[in-house]
Design an enzyme around this catalytic site. Structure first.
Site, PDB file in Angstrom:
ATOM      1  N   ASN A 115       0.870  -1.181   0.000  1.00 25.82           N
ATOM      2  CA  ASN A 115       0.000   0.000   0.000  1.00 25.82           C
ATOM      3  C   ASN A 115       0.901   1.223   0.000  1.00 25.82           C
ATOM      4  O   ASN A 115       1.518   1.543   1.001  1.00 25.82           O
ATOM      5  CB  ASN A 115      -0.889  -0.039   1.261  1.00 25.82           C
ATOM      6  CG  ASN A 115      -1.718   1.231   1.422  1.00 25.82           C
ATOM      7  OD1 ASN A 115      -1.770   2.064   0.518  1.00 25.82           O
ATOM      8  ND2 ASN A 115      -2.360   1.364   2.579  1.00 25.82           N
ATOM      9  N   TRP A 116       0.973   1.875  -1.158  1.00 25.85           N
ATOM     10  CA  TRP A 116       1.913   3.005  -1.299  1.00 25.85           C
ATOM     11  C   TRP A 116       1.428   4.250  -0.569  1.00 25.85           C
ATOM     12  O   TRP A 116       2.175   5.212  -0.440  1.00 25.85           O
ATOM     13  CB  TRP A 116       2.113   3.356  -2.773  1.00 25.85           C
ATOM     14  CG  TRP A 116       2.787   2.305  -3.599  1.00 25.85           C
ATOM     15  CD1 TRP A 116       3.173   1.050  -3.197  1.00 25.85           C
ATOM     16  CD2 TRP A 116       3.168   2.413  -4.974  1.00 25.85           C
ATOM     17  NE1 TRP A 116       3.758   0.387  -4.240  1.00 25.85           N
ATOM     18  CE2 TRP A 116       3.766   1.200  -5.343  1.00 25.85           C
ATOM     19  CE3 TRP A 116       3.050   3.424  -5.935  1.00 25.85           C
ATOM     20  CZ2 TRP A 116       4.253   0.967  -6.636  1.00 25.85           C
ATOM     21  CZ3 TRP A 116       3.519   3.202  -7.213  1.00 25.85           C
ATOM     22  CH2 TRP A 116       4.122   1.980  -7.556  1.00 25.85           C
ATOM     23  N   LYS A 117       0.145   4.264  -0.186  1.00 25.53           N
ATOM     24  CA  LYS A 117      -0.448   5.444   0.458  1.00 25.53           C
ATOM     25  C   LYS A 117      -0.205   6.678  -0.430  1.00 25.53           C
ATOM     26  O   LYS A 117      -0.201   6.547  -1.655  1.00 25.53           O
ATOM     27  CB  LYS A 117       0.097   5.615   1.883  1.00 25.53           C
ATOM     28  CG  LYS A 117      -0.087   4.321   2.701  1.00 25.53           C
ATOM     29  CD  LYS A 117       0.156   4.468   4.166  1.00 25.53           C
ATOM     30  CE  LYS A 117      -0.045   3.114   4.842  1.00 25.53           C
ATOM     31  NZ  LYS A 117       0.082   3.191   6.295  1.00 25.53           N
ATOM     32  N   HIS A 165      -9.399   1.291   5.279  1.00 29.78           N
ATOM     33  CA  HIS A 165      -8.102   1.432   5.948  1.00 29.78           C
ATOM     34  C   HIS A 165      -8.280   2.358   7.157  1.00 29.78           C
ATOM     35  O   HIS A 165      -9.041   3.325   7.097  1.00 29.78           O
ATOM     36  CB  HIS A 165      -7.068   2.002   4.971  1.00 29.78           C
ATOM     37  CG  HIS A 165      -5.672   1.910   5.499  1.00 29.78           C
ATOM     38  ND1 HIS A 165      -5.187   2.783   6.444  1.00 29.78           N
ATOM     39  CD2 HIS A 165      -4.677   1.023   5.252  1.00 29.78           C
ATOM     40  CE1 HIS A 165      -3.944   2.439   6.758  1.00 29.78           C
ATOM     41  NE2 HIS A 165      -3.612   1.363   6.046  1.00 29.78           N
ATOM     42  N   GLU A 201      -6.575   4.697   8.234  1.00 27.58           N
ATOM     43  CA  GLU A 201      -6.309   6.116   7.947  1.00 27.58           C
ATOM     44  C   GLU A 201      -7.542   6.767   7.321  1.00 27.58           C
ATOM     45  O   GLU A 201      -7.828   7.937   7.568  1.00 27.58           O
ATOM     46  CB  GLU A 201      -5.065   6.246   7.041  1.00 27.58           C
ATOM     47  CG  GLU A 201      -3.790   5.952   7.827  1.00 27.58           C
ATOM     48  CD  GLU A 201      -2.649   5.366   7.018  1.00 27.58           C
ATOM     49  OE1 GLU A 201      -2.685   5.402   5.779  1.00 27.58           O
ATOM     50  OE2 GLU A 201      -1.697   4.847   7.657  1.00 27.58           O
ATOM     51  N   GLU A 224      -4.971  -5.010  10.715  1.00 28.96           N
ATOM     52  CA  GLU A 224      -3.943  -3.987  10.888  1.00 28.96           C
ATOM     53  C   GLU A 224      -4.183  -3.242  12.205  1.00 28.96           C
ATOM     54  O   GLU A 224      -4.968  -2.279  12.231  1.00 28.96           O
ATOM     55  CB  GLU A 224      -3.994  -2.972   9.739  1.00 28.96           C
ATOM     56  CG  GLU A 224      -3.688  -3.560   8.383  1.00 28.96           C
ATOM     57  CD  GLU A 224      -3.118  -2.510   7.432  1.00 28.96           C
ATOM     58  OE1 GLU A 224      -2.069  -2.774   6.843  1.00 28.96           O
ATOM     59  OE2 GLU A 224      -3.719  -1.419   7.302  1.00 28.96           O
ATOM     60  N   GLY A 271       3.034   2.146  10.872  1.00 30.87           N
ATOM     61  CA  GLY A 271       4.016   3.214  10.727  1.00 30.87           C
ATOM     62  C   GLY A 271       4.789   3.527  12.004  1.00 30.87           C
ATOM     63  O   GLY A 271       5.461   4.549  12.095  1.00 30.87           O
ATOM     64  N   SER A 304       3.820  -2.291  10.233  1.00 32.26           N
ATOM     65  CA  SER A 304       5.289  -2.351  10.366  1.00 32.26           C
ATOM     66  C   SER A 304       5.873  -3.690   9.929  1.00 32.26           C
ATOM     67  O   SER A 304       6.819  -4.189  10.542  1.00 32.26           O
ATOM     68  CB  SER A 304       5.709  -2.010  11.798  1.00 32.26           C
ATOM     69  OG  SER A 304       5.355  -0.674  12.100  1.00 32.26           O
ATOM     70  N   GLY A 348       3.058  -1.196   4.273  1.00 32.82           N
ATOM     71  CA  GLY A 348       3.054   0.239   3.988  1.00 32.82           C
ATOM     72  C   GLY A 348       4.457   0.726   3.666  1.00 32.82           C
ATOM     73  O   GLY A 348       4.958   0.535   2.557  1.00 32.82           O
ATOM     74  N   GLY A 349       5.110   1.314   4.657  1.00 28.27           N
ATOM     75  CA  GLY A 349       6.422   1.946   4.473  1.00 28.27           C
ATOM     76  C   GLY A 349       7.436   1.118   3.693  1.00 28.27           C
ATOM     77  O   GLY A 349       8.119   1.633   2.809  1.00 28.27           O
TER      78      GLY A 349
HETATM   79  P1  13P Z   1       3.331   0.300   7.696  1.00 29.26           P
HETATM   80  O1  13P Z   1       3.827  -0.968   7.074  1.00 29.26           O
HETATM   81  O2  13P Z   1       4.039   1.513   7.238  1.00 29.26           O
HETATM   82  O3  13P Z   1       3.240   0.182   9.184  1.00 29.26           O
HETATM   83  O4  13P Z   1       1.818   0.496   7.169  1.00 29.26           O
HETATM   84  C1  13P Z   1       0.927  -0.546   7.251  1.00 29.26           C
HETATM   85  C2  13P Z   1      -0.317  -0.185   6.512  1.00 29.26           C
HETATM   86  O5  13P Z   1      -1.048   0.685   6.917  1.00 29.26           O
HETATM   87  C3  13P Z   1      -0.593  -0.894   5.264  1.00 29.26           C
HETATM   88  O6  13P Z   1      -1.868  -0.631   4.797  1.00 29.26           O
END
Ligand code: 13P
Length: 248
Positions: A9-11, A94, A96, A166, A172, A212, A233-234
Site C-alpha cells: 500500500n503506497w499510500k 483502511h 487512515e 492492521e 508506521g 510495520s 506500507g512503508g
Molecule cells: P506500515 O507498514 O508503514 O506500518 O503500514 C501498514 C499499513 O497501513 C498498510 O496498509
C-alpha cells in the site's frame, strides 16, 4: 488451500516519474515470487502502473473506491473507472480513511457490496487502536467491524473478500504485533466469520497481517497457520525492502 498475498500500500507516495522508476526496478526482482504480489499506487499512478504491469506477475490494487456508480461526487473515483484500468484488488476501510476521512462501518459495507458487484476483491481492513487494546475492547471492536462490513454479503461473495488485520498502534510505528499475537487475533477473526457464515467460509478467506511489516519480520509471520500474507506500507515503497518481503 488459501492463496498467499503480499500487497504493497503506497499510500500518498510517488509521482508518475517515481512510479515508473520504482516498478521498472521492482518487476525483474519479483518475477519468480511464490505468492501473489499486488501494488496499490495512488489514483494518479494507476493508469501508468496498469501499462507497466501488463504481462507481469504483479497485480494492480487501488486504495479506495466510491460506493456509488457515478454522479455528483467531487473528488471520488467510481468502480467502473478502476475496472477500466485493470485493477483487481481494492483496499476498503483502511484505518487512515476511518480516522481522517470519515469512513464508517456503514460506508465500508456499501463499498464492499460495490466491489463485489463489479468483481473486484475487496481488501477489508480492520484493527483496534491502542486505547481499545489496552481497555480490553479489542475483540468487541473487531467483531463490530467485521459484522458490519459483511452485512448482507452472501456466503459465496464473502469468500472473495480479503481481510487485513492492521492494529492501528502498529501502523508506521515500527511496533509490529508479535507473530504469535497476530496469528491468535486472526484466528479470532476466523471465528467471527465462522459465526456469521460457517467454518468452510472462514477457512477460505485469505487473511493478511499489516503494521510495520519489514524484511526481518515477514518470514516468521508467513510461517503462522492463520496468516496468509501481508499488507505492507512503508517497506513497500523501498524496492530492496519490498523485494525481500516478497521473496521471503
Ligand atoms: P506500515 O507498514 O508503514 O506500518 O503500514 C501498514 C499499513 O497501513 C498498510 O496498509
Amino acid at each position: 488451500m488459501r492463496k498467499n498475498i503480499i500487497m504493497g500500500n503506497w499510500k500518498m507516495h510517488f509521482t508518475i516519474e517515481e512510479t515508473e522508476e520504482f516498478l521498472n526496478s521492482l518487476l525483474p526482482k519479483v518475477k519468480n515470487a511464490k505468492t501473489e504480489v499486488v501494488v496499490c499506487p495512488p489514483f494518479t499512478s494507476l493508469a501508468l502502473s496498469s501499462n507497466i504491469l501488463k504481462g507481469s506477475n504483479v497485480k494492480l490494487g487501488a486504495q479506495n473506491v466510491h460506493f456509488e456508480e457515478k454522479g455528483a461526487f467531487t473528488g471520488e473515483i467510481s468502480p467502473n473507472m478502476l475496472k477500466n484500468l485493470g485493477v483487481s484488488y481494492i483496499i476498503i476501510g483502511h484505518s487512515e480513511r476511518r480516522m481522517y476521512f470519515g469512513e464508517t462501518d456503514e460506508t465500508v459495507n456499501k463499498k464492499i457490496h460495490m466491489c463485489l458487484k463489479h468483481k473486484f476483491n475487496p481488501v477489508l481492513c480492520v484493527g483496534e487502536s491502542l486505547e481499545e487494546k489496552e481497555s480490553n475492547n479489542m475483540e468487541k471492536v473487531l467483531t463490530r467491524q467485521i459484522e458490519k462490513a459483511f452485512f448482507n454479503i452472501s456466503e459465496e461473495d464473502a469468500k472473495k473478500v480479503v481481510i487485513a488485520y492492521e492494529p492501528i498502534w502498529a501502523i508506521g510505528t515500527g511496533k509490529t504485533a508479535t507473530s504469535f499475537d497476530a496469528d491468535n487475533i486472526i484466528s479470532f477473526i476466523r471465528k467471527v466469520i465462522s459465526g456469521i457464515y460457517n467454518k468452510e467460509v472462514s477457512e477460505n478467506i485469505v487473511m493478511l497481517y499489516g503494521g510495520s511489516v519489514k524484511p526481518n519480520t515477514i518470514k516468521e509471520q508467513m510461517s503462522m497457520e492463520n496468516i496468509d500474507g501481508a499488507l505492507v506500507g512503508g517497506a513497500s515503497i523501498v524496492v530492496e525492502d519490498f523485494e525481500r518481503i516478497v521473496n521471503f
